[in-house]
Design a protein around this motif. Sequence first.
Motif, PDB file in Angstrom:
ATOM      1  N   PRO A 197      24.960  -1.225  22.793  1.00 23.23           N
ATOM      2  CA  PRO A 197      24.018  -0.295  23.438  1.00 23.23           C
ATOM      3  C   PRO A 197      24.475   1.148  23.287  1.00 23.23           C
ATOM      4  N   CYS A 198      23.634   1.966  22.704  1.00 20.83           N
ATOM      5  CA  CYS A 198      23.913   3.385  22.469  1.00 20.83           C
ATOM      6  C   CYS A 198      25.187   3.600  21.662  1.00 20.83           C
ATOM      7  N   GLY A 199      25.604   2.579  20.903  1.00 21.18           N
ATOM      8  CA  GLY A 199      26.783   2.724  20.068  1.00 21.18           C
ATOM      9  C   GLY A 199      28.073   2.847  20.835  1.00 21.18           C
ATOM     10  N   SER A 200      28.115   2.345  22.081  1.00 26.59           N
ATOM     11  CA  SER A 200      29.328   2.464  22.896  1.00 26.59           C
ATOM     12  C   SER A 200      29.997   1.114  23.066  1.00 26.59           C
TER      13      SER A 200
ATOM     14  N   ASP B 200      20.806   2.230  19.974  1.00 24.92           N
ATOM     15  CA  ASP B 200      21.481   0.932  19.945  1.00 24.92           C
ATOM     16  C   ASP B 200      21.835   0.534  18.519  1.00 24.92           C
ATOM     17  N   ILE B 201      22.908  -0.255  18.389  1.00 27.52           N
ATOM     18  CA  ILE B 201      23.343  -0.740  17.085  1.00 27.52           C
ATOM     19  C   ILE B 201      23.361  -2.266  17.077  1.00 27.52           C
ATOM     20  N   LEU B 202      22.810  -2.830  16.028  1.00 27.19           N
ATOM     21  CA  LEU B 202      22.897  -4.263  15.745  1.00 27.19           C
ATOM     22  C   LEU B 202      23.954  -4.435  14.653  1.00 27.19           C
ATOM     23  N   PHE B 203      24.956  -5.284  14.913  1.00 26.42           N
ATOM     24  CA  PHE B 203      26.049  -5.452  13.956  1.00 26.42           C
ATOM     25  C   PHE B 203      26.258  -6.931  13.676  1.00 26.42           C
ATOM     26  N   MET B 204      26.196  -7.292  12.373  1.00 28.08           N
ATOM     27  CA  MET B 204      26.385  -8.680  11.940  1.00 28.08           C
ATOM     28  C   MET B 204      27.554  -8.721  10.961  1.00 28.08           C
TER      29      MET B 204
ATOM     30  N   GLU C 298      38.480  -2.202  17.377  1.00 25.36           N
ATOM     31  CA  GLU C 298      38.460  -1.405  16.148  1.00 25.36           C
ATOM     32  C   GLU C 298      37.045  -1.308  15.580  1.00 25.36           C
ATOM     33  N   ILE C 299      36.290  -2.405  15.666  1.00 27.08           N
ATOM     34  CA  ILE C 299      34.900  -2.377  15.209  1.00 27.08           C
ATOM     35  C   ILE C 299      34.104  -1.355  16.022  1.00 27.08           C
ATOM     36  N   ALA C 300      34.290  -1.397  17.343  1.00 25.36           N
ATOM     37  CA  ALA C 300      33.571  -0.452  18.211  1.00 25.36           C
ATOM     38  C   ALA C 300      33.928   0.990  17.862  1.00 25.36           C
ATOM     39  N   ALA C 301      35.202   1.229  17.571  1.00 22.10           N
ATOM     40  CA  ALA C 301      35.625   2.585  17.211  1.00 22.10           C
ATOM     41  C   ALA C 301      34.980   3.027  15.906  1.00 22.10           C
TER      42      ALA C 301
ATOM     43  N   VAL D  70      22.934  -1.865  11.759  1.00 25.83           N
ATOM     44  CA  VAL D  70      21.603  -1.259  11.849  1.00 25.83           C
ATOM     45  C   VAL D  70      21.528  -0.496  13.172  1.00 25.83           C
ATOM     46  N   ARG D  71      21.059   0.755  13.082  1.00 24.18           N
ATOM     47  CA  ARG D  71      20.942   1.578  14.286  1.00 24.18           C
ATOM     48  C   ARG D  71      19.506   2.034  14.475  1.00 24.18           C
ATOM     49  N   ARG D  72      19.026   1.902  15.704  1.00 22.62           N
ATOM     50  CA  ARG D  72      17.677   2.402  16.013  1.00 22.62           C
ATOM     51  C   ARG D  72      17.775   3.894  16.281  1.00 22.62           C
ATOM     52  N   MET D  73      17.124   4.686  15.455  1.00 23.28           N
ATOM     53  CA  MET D  73      17.222   6.141  15.550  1.00 23.28           C
ATOM     54  C   MET D  73      16.170   6.728  16.489  1.00 23.28           C
TER      55      MET D  73
END
Length: 206
Positions: free
Chosen positions: A67-70, A125-129, A142-145, A202-205
Amino acid sequence: KNIRIIDRTTIEDVLKELCTVCNAVVLGAGQAHHYLKGMGTTLDACVVYNNNAYIGHAGNGRVYHSPCGSLLKKVTREHVIYPQGSEAMPEERRTLIESRLGLENYVGSGGFYVDTHHFSLAQGDILFMATDGLTHTVSEREIAACLSEWGSVRANLLRMSEHPEDIARAFCIQQGSSEDPQLFGNAQRKLGGHDNTSFIAVRRME
């Protein structure tokens, strides 16, 4: 009369069907060609529709929602045969032993099944696979950073997973013993990758 209502159930049913087809193809290839017998793969499929993410999951890849890249929230569960009592282990310890355990479910297995998940994607928000080749090497912290530095996320994650010697050297320096070859070797083995690395961010801009 021909209008099809697209809702969560419909999308998840389609994901299950597509994943099941993939499993049948892999199984069929293994049965038709002896040199392909026993092959298999993990699979994570995603559909983004109306700012919602729908996931189909099989194996030990991982899907995260940030959520919000955090914060980094793991959405999926690894289909791994864990030993008894492992539920109480910290996440990092479970990840460490996971690479040495067998899978209970994957594309190409006889008792194949698909987990489905759903979450909303708000602005930022970011979706990460990612495959286990990344998550067995790079920690969630580390991924979050890396995700927080969006402009260089690809380069940073690839470097950390494909060139663990850089990370091992930094670890040794942090420990105050960069000239110790044994410490460097232990750090590199601990941090080194064991499988191919694939990931999608993928990030929702808007």
